[in-house]
Motif scaffolding. Structure first.
Motif, short mmCIF file in Angstrom:
data_model
loop_
_atom_site.label_atom_id
_atom_site.label_comp_id
_atom_site.label_asym_id
_atom_site.label_seq_id
_atom_site.Cartn_x
_atom_site.Cartn_y
_atom_site.Cartn_z
N THR A 100 -3.29 6.19 -3.74
CA THR A 100 -2.16 6.94 -3.15
C THR A 100 -1.76 6.34 -1.81
O THR A 100 -0.57 6.22 -1.49
CB THR A 100 -2.55 8.42 -3.00
OG1 THR A 100 -2.94 8.93 -4.27
CG2 THR A 100 -1.36 9.23 -2.50
N LEU A 101 -2.75 5.96 -0.99
CA LEU A 101 -2.45 5.29 0.28
C LEU A 101 -1.70 3.98 0.04
O LEU A 101 -0.75 3.65 0.75
CB LEU A 101 -3.74 5.03 1.05
CG LEU A 101 -4.33 6.22 1.81
CD1 LEU A 101 -5.72 5.87 2.32
CD2 LEU A 101 -3.43 6.62 2.98
N ASN A 102 -2.14 3.23 -0.97
CA ASN A 102 -1.46 1.97 -1.29
C ASN A 102 -0.01 2.22 -1.72
O ASN A 102 0.89 1.46 -1.34
CB ASN A 102 -2.21 1.25 -2.42
CG ASN A 102 -3.54 0.68 -1.95
OD1 ASN A 102 -3.79 0.58 -0.75
ND2 ASN A 102 -4.39 0.32 -2.89
N ALA A 103 0.20 3.26 -2.50
CA ALA A 103 1.57 3.58 -2.94
C ALA A 103 2.46 3.92 -1.75
O ALA A 103 3.62 3.50 -1.67
CB ALA A 103 1.54 4.74 -3.93
N TRP A 104 1.92 4.70 -0.81
CA TRP A 104 2.67 5.04 0.40
C TRP A 104 3.02 3.78 1.17
O TRP A 104 4.13 3.60 1.66
CB TRP A 104 1.82 5.99 1.25
CG TRP A 104 2.55 6.67 2.37
CD1 TRP A 104 3.70 6.27 2.99
CD2 TRP A 104 2.16 7.88 3.01
NE1 TRP A 104 4.06 7.16 3.97
CE2 TRP A 104 3.13 8.15 4.01
CE3 TRP A 104 1.09 8.76 2.85
CZ2 TRP A 104 3.04 9.27 4.84
CZ3 TRP A 104 1.02 9.86 3.67
CH2 TRP A 104 1.98 10.12 4.65
N ASP A 105 2.05 2.86 1.27
CA ASP A 105 2.28 1.60 1.99
C ASP A 105 3.36 0.78 1.30
O ASP A 105 4.22 0.18 1.96
CB ASP A 105 0.96 0.83 2.06
CG ASP A 105 1.06 -0.41 2.94
OD1 ASP A 105 1.64 -0.29 4.05
OD2 ASP A 105 0.57 -1.49 2.55
N VAL A 106 3.34 0.74 -0.02
CA VAL A 106 4.38 0.02 -0.76
C VAL A 106 5.75 0.63 -0.47
O VAL A 106 6.74 -0.09 -0.27
CB VAL A 106 4.09 0.06 -2.28
CG1 VAL A 106 5.30 -0.45 -3.07
CG2 VAL A 106 2.86 -0.77 -2.60
N TYR A 107 5.82 1.97 -0.44
CA TYR A 107 7.09 2.62 -0.14
C TYR A 107 7.60 2.21 1.24
O TYR A 107 8.79 1.90 1.43
CB TYR A 107 6.94 4.15 -0.20
CG TYR A 107 8.22 4.86 0.19
CD1 TYR A 107 9.24 5.05 -0.74
CD2 TYR A 107 8.43 5.29 1.50
CE1 TYR A 107 10.43 5.65 -0.37
CE2 TYR A 107 9.60 5.90 1.88
CZ TYR A 107 10.61 6.08 0.93
OH TYR A 107 11.79 6.67 1.32
N GLU A 108 6.71 2.20 2.24
CA GLU A 108 7.10 1.83 3.60
C GLU A 108 7.61 0.40 3.66
O GLU A 108 8.51 0.07 4.43
CB GLU A 108 5.92 2.00 4.56
CG GLU A 108 5.46 3.44 4.76
CD GLU A 108 6.39 4.25 5.65
OE1 GLU A 108 7.47 3.73 6.02
OE2 GLU A 108 6.05 5.40 5.97
N ARG A 109 7.04 -0.49 2.83
CA ARG A 109 7.40 -1.90 2.87
C ARG A 109 8.65 -2.22 2.05
O ARG A 109 9.43 -3.10 2.42
CB ARG A 109 6.24 -2.75 2.36
CG ARG A 109 5.02 -2.75 3.27
CD ARG A 109 3.82 -3.41 2.59
NE ARG A 109 2.63 -3.34 3.41
CZ ARG A 109 2.25 -4.26 4.29
NH1 ARG A 109 3.01 -5.34 4.46
NH2 ARG A 109 1.15 -4.13 4.99
N LEU A 110 8.84 -1.51 0.93
CA LEU A 110 9.91 -1.88 0.00
C LEU A 110 11.07 -0.90 -0.05
O LEU A 110 12.13 -1.24 -0.58
CB LEU A 110 9.33 -2.03 -1.42
CG LEU A 110 8.27 -3.13 -1.60
CD1 LEU A 110 7.84 -3.20 -3.06
CD2 LEU A 110 8.81 -4.48 -1.15
N GLY A 111 10.89 0.31 0.46
CA GLY A 111 11.98 1.27 0.42
C GLY A 111 12.01 2.09 -0.85
O GLY A 111 11.07 2.07 -1.66
N ASP A 112 13.14 2.78 -1.07
CA ASP A 112 13.21 3.81 -2.09
C ASP A 112 12.95 3.33 -3.52
O ASP A 112 12.06 3.85 -4.19
CB ASP A 112 14.58 4.50 -2.05
CG ASP A 112 14.67 5.50 -0.91
OD1 ASP A 112 13.62 5.84 -0.35
OD2 ASP A 112 15.78 5.92 -0.58
N LYS A 113 13.72 2.37 -4.01
CA LYS A 113 13.69 2.07 -5.44
C LYS A 113 12.29 1.64 -5.90
O LYS A 113 11.67 2.29 -6.74
CB LYS A 113 14.71 0.99 -5.77
CG LYS A 113 14.86 0.77 -7.28
CD LYS A 113 15.99 -0.20 -7.56
CE LYS A 113 16.16 -0.40 -9.07
NZ LYS A 113 17.24 -1.37 -9.38
#
Length: 417
Positions: A293-306
């Motif tokens: 879940t932390l990794n997913a949050w980090d991906v969101y911060e780096r890549l944005g919405d889509k």
């Protein structure tokens, strides 16, 4: 040609007498009410769900303090707009008038933008009132938090909403039949006064002056989705999402996540709830849930919405499919209660550190056995609670996931308590 003014704006209270709700903050002996009475005000963050009066309260505060009011939205504004605010504040200061800056959705400003407020708050040039639907501990940086007070605004009660509904209905000259019509409107507003008023405003498009529950149901079915945009967290949908993950339904989790995303919910709200689920509902049954879940949050911060939303969906499905255990959550709650009940008990001497010669002479640490020097890395028979309590057991692993092995291990160790 007349200019359209939304009903919510027409009904916006201009003084505390007409303001509905938040008595825990606004009564004369409560924090904001007392500050207003004493004419001594301070920067603050108003934290609460949508439609509970954050913007209205900021305007009333400004009016009662006799200050100049500036407003920014973190969604639409930035550093350029803030510089304009500071220029205006400087001009008003020359005329001995203070400036209150209201920043809506302040959690959407990044760290650098939030830091821009600091020198002007410290100099007294502006008094900041920030509004947020998100937990300030997560979304507001610590340097700004240390300079403001955080006030929690409650979701409006049904009685609060009845008062607001009556004002709106009277203004629109609508009468409701006593067939549950008002309850239907209130239930559909979900504690959001603005949403309640918008529903009533749309009811005026009906030709009838008296409306039934059936009339209202038709309006809600066709138009209420119009109000489900613009950052509302939708606690009911968030609850449905949480319960779907807890209930091991990846399909339900994806559906409710999609509902929230489509409605304009900040995906970080979902990621944050997933982190809570990973700890509370999955726990040691599968500790990987926290990291994924932390990794997913980090991906969101780096890549944005889509792409980021897909990563959060990935984590949601993993958490839904993971074995479940609330054993740690339950154990910690028991430990917290025990700590409150026994807060006056001393730390056993053998568990104390002998950090000085005097403490060593007093026996601190005497009798303690270093686990790494014991067979199997376990100090058999050593106690870890105050003597008055005796040894306690809070953590009871389940028969699911990794906790199966943890349970076996603890069973062996606890046989020697």
């Amino acid at each position: 040609m007349s200019t359209y003014e939304p009903l919510a704006e027409i009904l916006r209270p201009s003084d505390l007498v007409d303001f509905v709700g938040q008595n825990h903050l606004l009564e004369s002996d409560k924090p904001i009410g007392k500050s207003l009475a004493d004419k001594q005000f301070h920067s603050m963050i108003l934290w609460g769900p949508s439609g509970v009066g954050k913007t209205t309260l900021a305007r009333i505060i400004c009016s009662q303090m006799g200050a100049h009011f500036e407003q920014m939205s973190a969604v639409l504004g930035g550093i350029k707009e803030f510089r304009n605010v500071i220029e205006h504040a400087d001009l008003y200061k020359q005329h001995n008038k203070n400036t209150i800056l209201f920043v809506d959705e302040i959690h959407r400003f990044n760290k650098a933008q939030q830091d821009a407020f600091l020198p002007h708050i410290e100099s007294g040039l502006i008094t900041l009132i920030g509004a947020t639907t998100e937990n300030p501990s997560f979304e507001i940086n610590s340097s700004l938090l240390s300079r403001v007070r955080v006030y929690v605004l409650d979701k409006l009660s049904d009685n609060d909403l009845k008062v607001i509904a009556k004002r709106a209905l009277d203004r629109q000259k609508i009468t409701l039949k006593e067939d549950g019509s008002l309850s239907l409107i209130i239930d559909s507003s979900d504690g959001d006064a603005r949403r309640l008023i918008n529903i009533i405003e749309q009811l005026t498009e009906k030709s009838k002056a008296t409306l039934s529950k059936k009339d209202i149901a038709k309006t809600l079915q066709s138009k209420v989705s119009n109000f489900d945009k613009g950052g509302d967290i939708y606690y009911q949908q968030l609850s449905a999402f949480h319960k779907s993950v807890r209930g091991s339904s990846p399909d339900g989790a994806l559906y409710w996540m999609a509902r929230m995303i489509v409605s304009g919910c900040d995906p970080k709200v979902i990621a944050r709830r997933l982190l809570a689920i990973a700890s509370e509902d999955i726990g040691n049954a599968d500790p990987r849930a926290l990291q994924i879940t932390l990794n997913a949050w980090d991906v969101y911060e780096r890549l944005g919405d889509k792409e980021g939303n897909r990563a959060i969906a990935h984590a949601a499905v993993f958490c839904a499919c993971a074995p479940k255990s609330n054993a740690v959550h339950s154990a910690f709650n028991q430990a917290i209660q025990a700590a409150k009940d026994t807060s006056d008990l001393d730390v056993p001497v053998h568990l104390r550190n002998a950090t000085t010669k005097l403490l060593e002479e007093l026996g601190h640490g005497k009798g303690y056995r270093y686990a790494h020097n014991e067979p199997g890395g376990f100090s058999q028979g050593q106690t870890y609670f105050p003597e008055e309590m005796g040894e306690q057991i809070y953590y009871e692993p389940t028969d699911r996931g990794l906790e199966i092995k943890i349970k076996e291990k603890l069973k062996q160790l606890r046989e020697h308590l």
